[in-house]
Write a protein that holds these residues in place. Structure first.
Motif, PDB file in Angstrom:
ATOM      1  N   SER A  49       0.827  -1.207   0.000  1.00 31.84           N
ATOM      2  CA  SER A  49       0.000   0.000   0.000  1.00 31.84           C
ATOM      3  C   SER A  49       0.864   1.261   0.000  1.00 31.84           C
ATOM      4  N   ARG A  50       1.897   1.274   0.828  1.00 29.67           N
ATOM      5  CA  ARG A  50       2.796   2.447   0.858  1.00 29.67           C
ATOM      6  C   ARG A  50       3.520   2.621  -0.475  1.00 29.67           C
ATOM      7  N   LYS A  51       3.938   1.514  -1.080  1.00 28.79           N
ATOM      8  CA  LYS A  51       4.615   1.586  -2.379  1.00 28.79           C
ATOM      9  C   LYS A  51       3.669   2.133  -3.445  1.00 28.79           C
ATOM     10  N   LYS A  52       2.433   1.653  -3.447  1.00 26.44           N
ATOM     11  CA  LYS A  52       1.441   2.125  -4.411  1.00 26.44           C
ATOM     12  C   LYS A  52       1.160   3.610  -4.217  1.00 26.44           C
ATOM     13  N   GLN A  53       1.063   4.029  -2.971  1.00 24.75           N
ATOM     14  CA  GLN A  53       0.825   5.444  -2.669  1.00 24.75           C
ATOM     15  C   GLN A  53       1.996   6.301  -3.148  1.00 24.75           C
ATOM     16  N   THR A  54       3.213   5.835  -2.928  1.00 22.44           N
ATOM     17  CA  THR A  54       4.404   6.561  -3.373  1.00 22.44           C
ATOM     18  C   THR A  54       4.439   6.656  -4.897  1.00 22.44           C
ATOM     19  N   GLN A  55       4.113   5.544  -5.571  1.00 29.59           N
ATOM     20  CA  GLN A  55       4.099   5.552  -7.034  1.00 29.59           C
ATOM     21  C   GLN A  55       3.053   6.532  -7.565  1.00 29.59           C
ATOM     22  N   LYS A  56       1.899   6.565  -6.923  1.00 26.62           N
ATOM     23  CA  LYS A  56       0.854   7.491  -7.343  1.00 26.62           C
ATOM     24  C   LYS A  56       1.311   8.938  -7.161  1.00 26.62           C
ATOM     25  N   ALA A  57       1.953   9.223  -6.034  1.00 29.98           N
ATOM     26  CA  ALA A  57       2.465  10.577  -5.783  1.00 29.98           C
ATOM     27  C   ALA A  57       3.540  10.942  -6.805  1.00 29.98           C
ATOM     28  N   ASP A  58       4.417  10.000  -7.130  1.00 27.52           N
ATOM     29  CA  ASP A  58       5.458  10.250  -8.136  1.00 27.52           C
ATOM     30  C   ASP A  58       4.842  10.543  -9.502  1.00 27.52           C
ATOM     31  N   LYS A  59       3.828   9.763  -9.866  1.00 25.68           N
ATOM     32  CA  LYS A  59       3.169   9.959 -11.159  1.00 25.68           C
ATOM     33  C   LYS A  59       2.501  11.337 -11.205  1.00 25.68           C
ATOM     34  N   LEU A  60       1.836  11.727 -10.130  1.00 24.75           N
ATOM     35  CA  LEU A  60       1.198  13.042 -10.077  1.00 24.75           C
ATOM     36  C   LEU A  60       2.232  14.158 -10.188  1.00 24.75           C
ATOM     37  N   HIS A  61       3.381  13.973  -9.542  1.00 24.61           N
ATOM     38  CA  HIS A  61       4.437  14.984  -9.597  1.00 24.61           C
ATOM     39  C   HIS A  61       4.970  15.122 -11.027  1.00 24.61           C
ATOM     40  N   GLU A  62       5.168  13.995 -11.694  1.00 26.16           N
ATOM     41  CA  GLU A  62       5.641  14.037 -13.091  1.00 26.16           C
ATOM     42  C   GLU A  62       4.614  14.737 -13.975  1.00 26.16           C
ATOM     43  N   GLU A  63       3.342  14.409 -13.774  1.00 23.14           N
ATOM     44  CA  GLU A  63       2.281  15.039 -14.561  1.00 23.14           C
ATOM     45  C   GLU A  63       2.251  16.545 -14.299  1.00 23.14           C
ATOM     46  N   TYR A  64       2.426  16.931 -13.044  1.00 23.81           N
ATOM     47  CA  TYR A  64       2.468  18.350 -12.679  1.00 23.81           C
ATOM     48  C   TYR A  64       3.605  19.066 -13.421  1.00 23.81           C
ATOM     49  N   GLU A  65       4.788  18.458 -13.411  1.00 25.40           N
ATOM     50  CA  GLU A  65       5.931  19.079 -14.082  1.00 25.40           C
ATOM     51  C   GLU A  65       5.700  19.199 -15.591  1.00 25.40           C
ATOM     52  N   CYS A  66       5.105  18.172 -16.192  1.00 23.75           N
ATOM     53  CA  CYS A  66       4.810  18.237 -17.638  1.00 23.75           C
ATOM     54  C   CYS A  66       3.820  19.361 -17.922  1.00 23.75           C
ATOM     55  N   LEU A  67       2.793  19.474 -17.100  1.00 24.97           N
ATOM     56  CA  LEU A  67       1.796  20.527 -17.313  1.00 24.97           C
ATOM     57  C   LEU A  67       2.403  21.915 -17.107  1.00 24.97           C
ATOM     58  N   GLU A  68       3.308  22.043 -16.153  1.00 29.68           N
ATOM     59  CA  GLU A  68       3.983  23.331 -15.948  1.00 29.68           C
ATOM     60  C   GLU A  68       4.803  23.709 -17.183  1.00 29.68           C
ATOM     61  N   GLN A  69       5.529  22.742 -17.737  1.00 33.21           N
ATOM     62  CA  GLN A  69       6.318  23.001 -18.936  1.00 33.21           C
ATOM     63  C   GLN A  69       5.418  23.384 -20.110  1.00 33.21           C
ATOM     64  N   GLU A  70       4.328  22.639 -20.279  1.00 38.22           N
ATOM     65  CA  GLU A  70       3.398  22.942 -21.364  1.00 38.22           C
ATOM     66  C   GLU A  70       2.801  24.340 -21.178  1.00 38.22           C
ATOM     67  N   ASN A  71       2.472  24.677 -19.945  1.00 36.31           N
ATOM     68  CA  ASN A  71       1.919  25.999 -19.633  1.00 36.31           C
ATOM     69  C   ASN A  71       2.917  27.097 -20.005  1.00 36.31           C
ATOM     70  N   THR A  72       4.179  26.897 -19.685  1.00 32.67           N
ATOM     71  CA  THR A  72       5.220  27.874 -20.018  1.00 32.67           C
ATOM     72  C   THR A  72       5.326  28.061 -21.529  1.00 32.67           C
ATOM     73  N   VAL A  73       5.314  26.948 -22.264  1.00 31.75           N
ATOM     74  CA  VAL A  73       5.400  27.019 -23.727  1.00 31.75           C
ATOM     75  C   VAL A  73       4.195  27.769 -24.287  1.00 31.75           C
ATOM     76  N   LEU A  74       3.008  27.456 -23.782  1.00 33.76           N
ATOM     77  CA  LEU A  74       1.795  28.115 -24.278  1.00 33.76           C
ATOM     78  C   LEU A  74       1.783  29.604 -23.950  1.00 33.76           C
ATOM     79  N   ARG A  75       2.287  29.973 -22.780  1.00 32.54           N
ATOM     80  CA  ARG A  75       2.346  31.401 -22.432  1.00 32.54           C
ATOM     81  C   ARG A  75       3.304  32.156 -23.356  1.00 32.54           C
TER      82      ARG A  75
END
Length: 123
Positions: A49-75
């Motif tokens: 359960s802890r491993k799954k939770q960590t993986q989910k948090a890591d995936k969300l963080h990666e998605e956040y960083e991708c969206l931030e980069q895309e946002n910068t490009v669009l701006r």
């Protein structure tokens, strides 16, 4: 009015040792094995359960960083397009001053146009 501290629900270390001794006498080796297996199974499930939770948090963080980069490009693109729109609007205004089609007497009163830059800029 002072009262003696309550020990309701609290066990002293001696009580715990006595309780463990009574429990140990009342359990069979099968019960002990079952407890050990259940604890191990619970430990493994908690790790999973802890491993799954960590993986989910890591995936969300990666998605956040991708969206931030895309946002910068669009701006940046919005900025470039806004500048291009301003430039083209200015070019059109200058052209309208000398355009022979617009200056022809057959044309009646030219209609005022809304400012194209103001209508497209983000608020």
């Amino acid at each position: 009015m002072a009262s003696a501290p309550s020990t309701w629900g609290h066990c002293s270390p001696a009580d715990g040792a006595a309780s463990a001794a009574v429990t140990a006498k009342n359990t069979s080796p099968e019960d002990d094995d079952r407890k050990v297996r259940r604890r191990e199974k619970n430990r493994v499930a908690a790790q999973r359960s802890r491993k799954k939770q960590t993986q989910k948090a890591d995936k969300l963080h990666e998605e956040y960083e991708c969206l931030e980069q895309e946002n910068t490009v669009l701006r940046r693109e919005i900025g470039k397009l806004t500048e291009e729109l301003k430039h083209l609007s200015e070019t059109l205004k200058e052209h309208e001053k000398v355009c022979p089609l617009l200056l022809c007497p057959l044309n009646f009163v030219p209609l005022p146009r809304p400012d194209p830059v103001a209508g497209c800029l983000p608020r």
